[in-house]
Design a protein around this motif. Structure first.
Motif, PDB file in Angstrom:
ATOM      1  N   GLU A  51       4.709   2.078  -4.401  1.00 30.69           N
ATOM      2  CA  GLU A  51       4.539   3.010  -3.081  1.00 30.69           C
ATOM      3  C   GLU A  51       4.006   2.044  -1.988  1.00 30.69           C
ATOM      4  OE1 GLU A  51       4.787   5.233  -0.352  1.00 30.69           O
ATOM      5  OE2 GLU A  51       4.722   6.604  -1.943  1.00 30.69           O
ATOM      6  N   ALA A  52       5.164   2.096  -1.025  1.00 30.95           N
ATOM      7  CA  ALA A  52       5.189   1.061   0.096  1.00 30.95           C
ATOM      8  C   ALA A  52       4.432   1.861   1.289  1.00 30.95           C
ATOM      9  CB  ALA A  52       6.643   0.384   0.421  1.00 30.95           C
ATOM     10  N   GLY A  53       4.501   3.262   1.316  1.00 23.09           N
ATOM     11  CA  GLY A  53       4.103   4.107   2.522  1.00 23.09           C
ATOM     12  C   GLY A  53       2.557   4.211   2.781  1.00 23.09           C
ATOM     13  N   HIS A  54       1.737   3.725   1.872  1.00 19.44           N
ATOM     14  CA  HIS A  54       0.393   3.679   2.166  1.00 19.44           C
ATOM     15  C   HIS A  54       0.005   2.534   2.944  1.00 19.44           C
ATOM     16  CE1 HIS A  54      -0.104   7.454  -0.019  1.00 19.44           C
ATOM     17  NE2 HIS A  54       0.335   6.951  -1.267  1.00 19.44           N
ATOM     18  N   ARG A  55       0.411   2.476   4.226  1.00 16.39           N
ATOM     19  CA  ARG A  55       0.349   1.486   5.019  1.00 16.39           C
ATOM     20  C   ARG A  55      -1.237   0.849   5.055  1.00 16.39           C
ATOM     21  NH1 ARG A  55       5.347  -0.571   5.860  1.00 16.39           N
ATOM     22  NH2 ARG A  55       6.755   1.194   6.884  1.00 16.39           N
ATOM     23  N   GLY A  56      -1.379  -0.430   4.923  1.00 17.53           N
ATOM     24  CA  GLY A  56      -2.856  -0.868   4.927  1.00 17.53           C
ATOM     25  C   GLY A  56      -3.600  -0.932   3.819  1.00 17.53           C
ATOM     26  N   LYS A  57      -2.799  -0.469   2.550  1.00 16.82           N
ATOM     27  CA  LYS A  57      -3.433  -0.586   1.190  1.00 16.82           C
ATOM     28  C   LYS A  57      -2.939  -1.543   0.393  1.00 16.82           C
ATOM     29  CE  LYS A  57      -5.164   3.718   1.306  1.00 16.82           C
ATOM     30  NZ  LYS A  57      -6.443   4.225   1.108  1.00 16.82           N
TER      31      LYS A  57
END
Length: 155
Positions: A51-57
């Motif tokens: 998953e690349a969508g959780h920006r900042g994780k």
């Protein structure tokens, strides 16, 4: 182990080959009971879907540190472009997938079927094998205002 196989010898590492872009995208959609990712990314070194969508994780940066001492190469499925990661810093790097006219369709704006361009893939493999990902990410980051660059471990 996954870490040993990807980092054992970067000169012989190969980018995972996924035929057409639709094949790559269908890998994500056929995950069965696994969660559907809002921003799926395929590691082109291991084939792992993340998953690349959780920006900042920092999930992609973390995966990169686990599999390679210096660089990560990911296909962002919804964006249809490659993300290079080095030392936690990421930068978009075009796409090895093109339409029948040889043109990239970033974010599938035109909606054409995309095919793997062997020359673009070879250039990406050469960049990784020559350990040029770090230098490329640094060079691309220098061209853009620091305010527009995502912070370290953002991806």
């Amino acid at each position: 182990s996954e870490s040993q196989s990807a980092s054992s010898n970067s000169r012989t590492a190969r980018i995972n080959r996924i035929g057409s872009y639709n094949d790559a995208d269908s890998k994500e959609s056929k995950k069965g009971s696994d969660p559907v990712f809002s921003q799926p990314a395929v590691c082109l070194l291991t084939g792992k879907l993340l998953e690349a969508g959780h920006r900042g994780k920092g999930a992609l940066s973390k995966h990169t540190r686990e599999i390679s001492p210096n660089a990560g190469v990911f296909l962002l499925l919804r964006h249809t472009s490659v993300l290079l990661i080095s030392d936690g810093y990421g930068f978009l790097y075009g796409s090895p997938y093109v339409d029948s006219h040889g043109e990239m369709d970033i974010e599938l704006v035109r909606g054409h079927m995309l095919y793997l361009d062997q020359d673009r893939l070879q250039a990406l493999e050469d960049l990784f094998r020559s350990q040029g990902v770090s230098q490329t990410v640094a060079r691309l980051r220098m061209r853009v205002s620091s305010k527009k660059c995502p912070p370290r471990n953002h991806f």
